[in-house]
Write an enzyme that holds these catalytic residues in place. Structure first.
Site, short mmCIF file in Angstrom:
data_model
loop_
_atom_site.label_atom_id
_atom_site.label_comp_id
_atom_site.label_asym_id
_atom_site.label_seq_id
_atom_site.Cartn_x
_atom_site.Cartn_y
_atom_site.Cartn_z
N HIS A 33 3.42 -2.93 9.51
CA HIS A 33 4.61 -2.34 8.89
C HIS A 33 5.45 -1.67 9.98
O HIS A 33 4.96 -0.83 10.72
CB HIS A 33 4.16 -1.33 7.84
CG HIS A 33 5.24 -0.74 7.01
ND1 HIS A 33 5.80 -1.38 5.92
CD2 HIS A 33 5.89 0.46 7.09
CE1 HIS A 33 6.72 -0.61 5.37
NE2 HIS A 33 6.81 0.52 6.06
N ASP A 35 8.80 0.50 10.68
CA ASP A 35 9.79 1.37 10.05
C ASP A 35 11.02 1.51 10.93
O ASP A 35 10.96 2.07 12.02
CB ASP A 35 9.18 2.75 9.80
CG ASP A 35 8.16 2.73 8.68
OD1 ASP A 35 8.55 2.37 7.55
OD2 ASP A 35 7.00 3.06 8.93
N HIS A 66 10.60 -2.64 7.41
CA HIS A 66 11.14 -1.75 6.38
C HIS A 66 12.40 -1.10 6.94
O HIS A 66 12.34 -0.22 7.79
CB HIS A 66 10.06 -0.71 6.03
CG HIS A 66 10.51 0.36 5.09
ND1 HIS A 66 9.76 1.49 4.84
CD2 HIS A 66 11.62 0.47 4.30
CE1 HIS A 66 10.39 2.25 3.96
NE2 HIS A 66 11.52 1.66 3.62
N MET A 137 8.30 3.90 -2.70
CA MET A 137 8.12 5.00 -1.75
C MET A 137 7.39 6.13 -2.45
O MET A 137 7.85 6.63 -3.49
CB MET A 137 9.48 5.52 -1.25
CG MET A 137 10.25 4.58 -0.32
SD MET A 137 9.35 3.99 1.13
CE MET A 137 8.90 5.53 1.95
C1 DX5 Z 1 8.30 6.81 5.86
C2 DX5 Z 1 7.85 5.43 6.29
C3 DX5 Z 1 6.40 5.22 6.23
C4 DX5 Z 1 5.57 6.14 7.11
C5 DX5 Z 1 4.29 6.38 6.38
O1 DX5 Z 1 9.68 6.82 5.81
O2 DX5 Z 1 8.47 4.44 5.47
O3 DX5 Z 1 6.06 3.86 6.46
O4 DX5 Z 1 5.29 5.62 8.37
O5 DX5 Z 1 3.56 7.33 7.07
P1 DX5 Z 1 2.27 8.02 6.45
O6 DX5 Z 1 1.31 6.93 6.09
O7 DX5 Z 1 1.80 8.89 7.56
O8 DX5 Z 1 2.72 8.78 5.23
ZN ZN Z 2 7.81 2.32 5.66
#
Ligand code: DX5
Ligand code: ZN
Length: 219
Positions: A33, A35, A66, A137
């Site tokens: 994934h 970001d 994402h 989310m």
């Molecule tokens: C937040 C991101 C997530 C983030 C999740 O905006 O979309 O993908 O990296 O991180 P954790 O798993 O630490 O909550």
């Molecule tokens: Zn994400």
């Protein structure tokens, strides 16, 4: 239901990105994934298509990109060219989410729609024929390491019902605050792809962390 784990590179050691990608892939990650944040759509900046492209040759696992950028449309081609297998975006990131999803598929990628905690299930209702994935989310987007929002569990369940009713093959992903404790609750509600940043990259043993999220290592 097969559960797939998509570690989020946001929580990796940025001085060793390549090794981190290889390590999570070897540890059993199903997808990676990625970001993408622009400091405008979300209050944080991460990395762009050049980084995605540089990492692409290191592993064969699908790259799940994402996008938390607005506008997103001008960058879809760059992320597809960088090697994204799936590109997800938020309806709030542009005027025509339906057209953006068509564009992503025309670029040869799978397309995903992301629902912020405040975005209702109805936002995807008319997009199911164009979506390969719906992402719920479970934190407000922008940062790793935030606490899981319980309020999103009924939304996951409602989307699972909607997807089942549609008869379509659409993955249901969750992202934010996913740990060995919250993962089973998301899976029970109907999620089948779990994104986890801190819970994987913050662990000493990536394989054990991934197994725990999957439900194979306790939790
Ligand atoms: C937040 C991101 C997530 C983030 C999740 O905006 O979309 O993908 O990296 O991180 P954790 O798993 O630490 O909550
Ligand atoms: Zn994400």
């Amino acid at each position: 239901m097969t559960v797939r784990i998509a570690p989020s590179l946001l929580a990796a050691d940025f001085t060793r990105l390549g090794q981190e990608v290889e390590a999570v892939a070897a540890a059993g990650a199903d997808w990676l994934h990625l970001d993408i944040m622009d400091g405008h759509f979300v209050p944080n900046i991460s990395f762009g298509p050049a980084v995605v492209k540089a990492l692409r040759p290191l592993t064969k696992i699908p790259f799940d990109v994402h996008l938390m950028i607005a506008p997103a449309d001008p960058y879809l081609e760059a992320f597809a060219a960088a090697g994204a297998d799936l590109i997800s975006l938020h309806p709030e990131a542009g005027p025509h989410i339906h057209r953006s999803l068509q564009t992503i598929r025309a670029l040869g990628c799978k397309a995903g729609v992301v629902l912020n905690p405040g975005t209702p299930v109805a936002a995807v209702e008319n997009l199911l024929d164009l979506a390969d994935l719906v992402l719920v989310m479970t934190v407000n987007p922008g940062f790793g390491g935030q606490s899981f929002l319980e309020s999103q569990l009924p939304k996951i369940a409602a989307l699972r019902r909607m997807i089942t009713q549609s008869g379509r093959e659409i993955a249901l992903q969750v992202d934010g605050g996913i740990t060995a404790a919250t993962a089973p609750r998301c899976i029970a509600a109907g999620a089948d792809v779990l994104v986890a940043g801190t819970a994987v990259f913050g662990a000493a043993d990536y394989a054990a962390a991934i197994a725990a999220l999957r439900g194979g290592g306790g939790g």
